[in-house]
Design a protein around this motif. Structure first.
Motif, PDB file in Angstrom:
ATOM      1  N   ASP A   1      25.933 -27.814  50.109  1.00  0.00           N
ATOM      2  CA  ASP A   1      24.889 -28.453  50.903  1.00  0.00           C
ATOM      3  C   ASP A   1      25.232 -29.934  51.047  1.00  0.00           C
ATOM      4  O   ASP A   1      25.889 -30.519  50.179  1.00  0.00           O
ATOM      5  CB  ASP A   1      23.530 -28.334  50.210  1.00  0.00           C
TER       6      ASP A   1
ATOM      7  N   ALA B   1      13.965 -33.345  61.816  1.00  0.00           N
ATOM      8  CA  ALA B   1      14.959 -32.316  62.136  1.00  0.00           C
ATOM      9  C   ALA B   1      16.234 -32.945  62.701  1.00  0.00           C
ATOM     10  O   ALA B   1      17.350 -32.557  62.328  1.00  0.00           O
ATOM     11  CB  ALA B   1      14.382 -31.309  63.120  1.00  0.00           C
TER      12      ALA B   1
ATOM     13  N   ARG C   1      19.998 -32.801  60.869  1.00  0.00           N
ATOM     14  CA  ARG C   1      21.214 -32.309  61.527  1.00  0.00           C
ATOM     15  C   ARG C   1      22.317 -33.372  61.507  1.00  0.00           C
ATOM     16  O   ARG C   1      23.485 -33.055  61.329  1.00  0.00           O
ATOM     17  CB  ARG C   1      20.888 -31.845  62.936  1.00  0.00           C
TER      18      ARG C   1
ATOM     19  N   TRP D   1      23.016 -30.770  57.816  1.00  0.00           N
ATOM     20  CA  TRP D   1      22.330 -29.498  57.592  1.00  0.00           C
ATOM     21  C   TRP D   1      22.553 -28.600  58.799  1.00  0.00           C
ATOM     22  O   TRP D   1      22.341 -29.005  59.930  1.00  0.00           O
ATOM     23  CB  TRP D   1      20.840 -29.732  57.360  1.00  0.00           C
ATOM     24  N   ARG D   2      22.997 -27.371  58.556  1.00  0.00           N
ATOM     25  CA  ARG D   2      23.298 -26.450  59.647  1.00  0.00           C
ATOM     26  C   ARG D   2      22.039 -25.813  60.218  1.00  0.00           C
ATOM     27  O   ARG D   2      21.966 -25.524  61.407  1.00  0.00           O
ATOM     28  CB  ARG D   2      24.272 -25.371  59.166  1.00  0.00           C
ATOM     29  N   THR D   3      21.065 -25.543  59.382  1.00  0.00           N
ATOM     30  CA  THR D   3      19.820 -24.931  59.815  1.00  0.00           C
ATOM     31  C   THR D   3      18.658 -25.770  59.309  1.00  0.00           C
ATOM     32  O   THR D   3      18.637 -26.147  58.143  1.00  0.00           O
ATOM     33  CB  THR D   3      19.685 -23.491  59.266  1.00  0.00           C
ATOM     34  N   VAL D   4      17.716 -26.057  60.181  1.00  0.00           N
ATOM     35  CA  VAL D   4      16.511 -26.798  59.807  1.00  0.00           C
ATOM     36  C   VAL D   4      15.322 -25.941  60.225  1.00  0.00           C
ATOM     37  O   VAL D   4      15.223 -25.521  61.372  1.00  0.00           O
ATOM     38  CB  VAL D   4      16.445 -28.175  60.505  1.00  0.00           C
ATOM     39  N   ARG D   5      14.441 -25.691  59.261  1.00  0.00           N
ATOM     40  CA  ARG D   5      13.303 -24.798  59.519  1.00  0.00           C
ATOM     41  C   ARG D   5      12.004 -25.542  59.230  1.00  0.00           C
ATOM     42  O   ARG D   5      11.830 -26.097  58.151  1.00  0.00           O
ATOM     43  CB  ARG D   5      13.437 -23.565  58.619  1.00  0.00           C
TER      44      ARG D   5
ATOM     45  N   VAL E   1      19.673 -19.817  51.457  1.00  0.00           N
ATOM     46  CA  VAL E   1      20.653 -19.895  52.535  1.00  0.00           C
ATOM     47  C   VAL E   1      21.316 -21.264  52.443  1.00  0.00           C
ATOM     48  O   VAL E   1      20.663 -22.296  52.614  1.00  0.00           O
ATOM     49  CB  VAL E   1      19.992 -19.702  53.917  1.00  0.00           C
TER      50      VAL E   1
ATOM     51  N   ARG F   1      20.719 -24.769  54.665  1.00  0.00           N
ATOM     52  CA  ARG F   1      19.416 -24.744  55.333  1.00  0.00           C
ATOM     53  C   ARG F   1      18.468 -25.716  54.641  1.00  0.00           C
ATOM     54  O   ARG F   1      18.387 -25.773  53.421  1.00  0.00           O
ATOM     55  CB  ARG F   1      18.801 -23.348  55.304  1.00  0.00           C
TER      56      ARG F   1
ATOM     57  N   ASN G   1      14.394 -26.826  54.641  1.00  0.00           N
ATOM     58  CA  ASN G   1      13.065 -26.366  55.016  1.00  0.00           C
ATOM     59  C   ASN G   1      12.078 -27.524  54.981  1.00  0.00           C
ATOM     60  O   ASN G   1      12.087 -28.321  54.039  1.00  0.00           O
ATOM     61  CB  ASN G   1      12.576 -25.305  54.029  1.00  0.00           C
TER      62      ASN G   1
END
Length: 71
Positions: free
Chosen positions: A10, A27, A31, A35-39, A52, A55, A57
């Motif tokens: 990470d 967000a 990025r 961070w590849r995924t932001v939720r 994950v 990611r 959150n």
């Protein structure tokens, strides 16, 4: 025993920096930090315990990040 896949680490990031930011700015910053995924999730959302890599959150209330955690 099943071996774990070689997951990329990470990003090295201070998660506290996101608290209080508006969700869109947080967000975008996440990025930029790698961070590849932001939720973004509303408070009280039920989520699974799966981790994950890469990611981030956000718990978002009133358009602002109130909580932040990896995975």
């Amino acid at each position: 025993m099943v071996s774990l896949p070689n997951l990329p680490p990470d990003p090295q990031d201070d998660l506290g920096r996101y608290l209080g930011l508006d969700a869109e700015s947080a967000a975008a910053l996440a990025r930029e930090q790698g961070w590849r995924t932001v939720r973004s999730l509303p408070p009280g959302t039920v989520v699974t315990m799966e981790y994950v890599a890469g990611r981030l959150n956000f718990e978002v209330d009133g358009g602002r990040v109130r909580r932040c955690w990896k995975g």
